[in-house]
Structure formats: structure tokens, C-alpha cells
Scaffold this motif. Structure first.
Motif, mmCIF file in Angstrom:
data_model
loop_
_atom_site.group_PDB
_atom_site.id
_atom_site.type_symbol
_atom_site.label_atom_id
_atom_site.label_comp_id
_atom_site.label_asym_id
_atom_site.label_seq_id
_atom_site.Cartn_x
_atom_site.Cartn_y
_atom_site.Cartn_z
ATOM 1 N N GLU A 29 0.836 -1.206 0.000
ATOM 2 C CA GLU A 29 0.000 0.000 0.000
ATOM 3 C C GLU A 29 0.868 1.252 0.000
ATOM 4 N N GLN A 30 2.103 1.121 0.486
ATOM 5 C CA GLN A 30 2.984 2.278 0.656
ATOM 6 C C GLN A 30 4.183 2.291 -0.290
ATOM 7 N N VAL A 31 4.755 1.116 -0.574
ATOM 8 C CA VAL A 31 5.990 1.039 -1.365
ATOM 9 C C VAL A 31 5.900 -0.134 -2.348
ATOM 10 N N PRO A 32 6.683 -0.083 -3.410
ATOM 11 C CA PRO A 32 6.727 -1.227 -4.335
ATOM 12 C C PRO A 32 7.330 -2.444 -3.631
ATOM 13 N N PRO A 33 7.085 -3.639 -4.153
ATOM 14 C CA PRO A 33 7.668 -4.837 -3.536
ATOM 15 C C PRO A 33 9.189 -4.800 -3.591
ATOM 16 N N GLY A 34 9.798 -5.320 -2.519
ATOM 17 C CA GLY A 34 11.254 -5.441 -2.485
ATOM 18 C C GLY A 34 11.716 -6.543 -3.420
ATOM 19 N N PRO A 35 13.039 -6.684 -3.595
ATOM 20 C CA PRO A 35 13.564 -7.659 -4.569
ATOM 21 C C PRO A 35 13.132 -9.099 -4.313
ATOM 22 N N GLU A 36 13.128 -9.542 -3.057
ATOM 23 C CA GLU A 36 12.751 -10.927 -2.774
ATOM 24 C C GLU A 36 11.279 -11.172 -3.084
ATOM 25 N N LEU A 37 10.425 -10.239 -2.687
ATOM 26 C CA LEU A 37 9.005 -10.396 -2.978
ATOM 27 C C LEU A 37 8.759 -10.289 -4.479
ATOM 28 N N ARG A 38 9.449 -9.375 -5.163
ATOM 29 C CA ARG A 38 9.294 -9.259 -6.616
ATOM 30 C C ARG A 38 9.577 -10.593 -7.297
ATOM 31 N N ASP A 39 10.651 -11.256 -6.892
ATOM 32 C CA ASP A 39 10.985 -12.556 -7.486
ATOM 33 C C ASP A 39 9.906 -13.597 -7.182
ATOM 34 N N ALA A 40 9.409 -13.597 -5.943
ATOM 35 C CA ALA A 40 8.376 -14.556 -5.557
ATOM 36 C C ALA A 40 7.081 -14.294 -6.319
ATOM 37 N N LEU A 41 6.737 -13.027 -6.527
ATOM 38 C CA LEU A 41 5.491 -12.691 -7.226
ATOM 39 C C LEU A 41 5.464 -13.237 -8.641
#
Length: 129
Positions: A29-41
Motif C-alpha cells: 500500500e505504501q511502497v513497491p515490492p522489495g527484490p525478494e518479494l518481486r521474485d516470488a510474485l
């Protein structure tokens, strides 16, 4: 299975219980996903929402769906005190169609009833007390 919740204790508990392969506390809701979450997504093909519908807005869905390279299903069990329409528009912008099970849809709770319930939960006076 991945879990996403800004409440670190909730994520930690579900991981310790063996219910998640990985858990994340990124606040989409506040920031884009971090690198680890981006990869998981990139691996996610089904998004489920249970109970978070009042505070998760279209921003969270847009963060995930903006990276979709394959079809993504969304199964949302929404208990909302605000409109779900902005999420519906975001899903539609990504080619997803929203359906509602009218047989399981309740009318919105009156504001005074919800406030009264909160007052009773705190031990205070509310309607009917």
C-alpha cells in the motif's frame, strides 16, 4: 505457498507452523515490492484475500498484477467497510473479471452498529446496552 502481511508476527507464526514456503512483510500500500518479494510474485498464479478487504486497496493488487506474465486468478473473500470497486477496476485493467455470489453477499452494516460493536468489545456502552 507464499504469505504477505505487514504484521511480521503473523507471517513468522505461519512460517513456524509450516504453512508457508516463504513469507513477506512488504507494505504494498505504501511502497513497491522489495527484490525478494518481486521474485516470488513472478511465481504466483493465485491470489487469495481473506479478511483484508478493508485495508488492502487497488495499490496492492496493481503491484502484483503489473508484473504478471501469465494469467493470475484472484479469490477474494471480502468483508469490507469501504467500496471494493477500485479493486474491481484494477483487476479489469489487467484482464480479470469480478463476479459476486449474490447468495452470500450481505448488505453493508450500518455505521452505528459497527461503532456499537466496537464499544461493546472494549467494554463500553453501545446500542442495546
Amino acid at each position: 505457498m507464499y504469505g504477505l502481511d505487514i504484521a511480521a508476527p503473523a507471517v513468522r507464526h505461519t512460517q513456524e507452523a509450516g504453512l508457508l514456503d516463504a513469507g513477506f512483510t512488504d507494505d504494498l500500500e505504501q511502497v513497491p515490492p522489495g527484490p525478494e518479494l518481486r521474485d516470488a510474485l513472478d511465481e504466483v498464479g493465485l491470489i487469495t484475500l481473506t479478511g483484508g478487504g478493508s485495508y488492502i486497496t487497488e495499490r496492492t493488487f496493481a503491484a502484483r498484477l503489473g508484473r504478471a506474465w501469465r494469467p493470475v486468478w484472484v479469490s477474494a473473500f471480502v468483508l469490507r467497510t469501504v467500496s471494493y470497486e477500485p479493486v474491481v477496476r484494477t483487476l479489469a485493467a489487467h484482464g480479470l473479471h469480478t463476479t459476486t455470489d449474490a447468495s452470500r453477499t450481505l448488505p453493508p452494516a450500518p455505521v452505528h452498529g459497527r461503532a456499537g460493536a466496537r464499544a461493546r468489545d472494549r467494554g463500553g456502552a453501545g446500542p442495546g446496552r
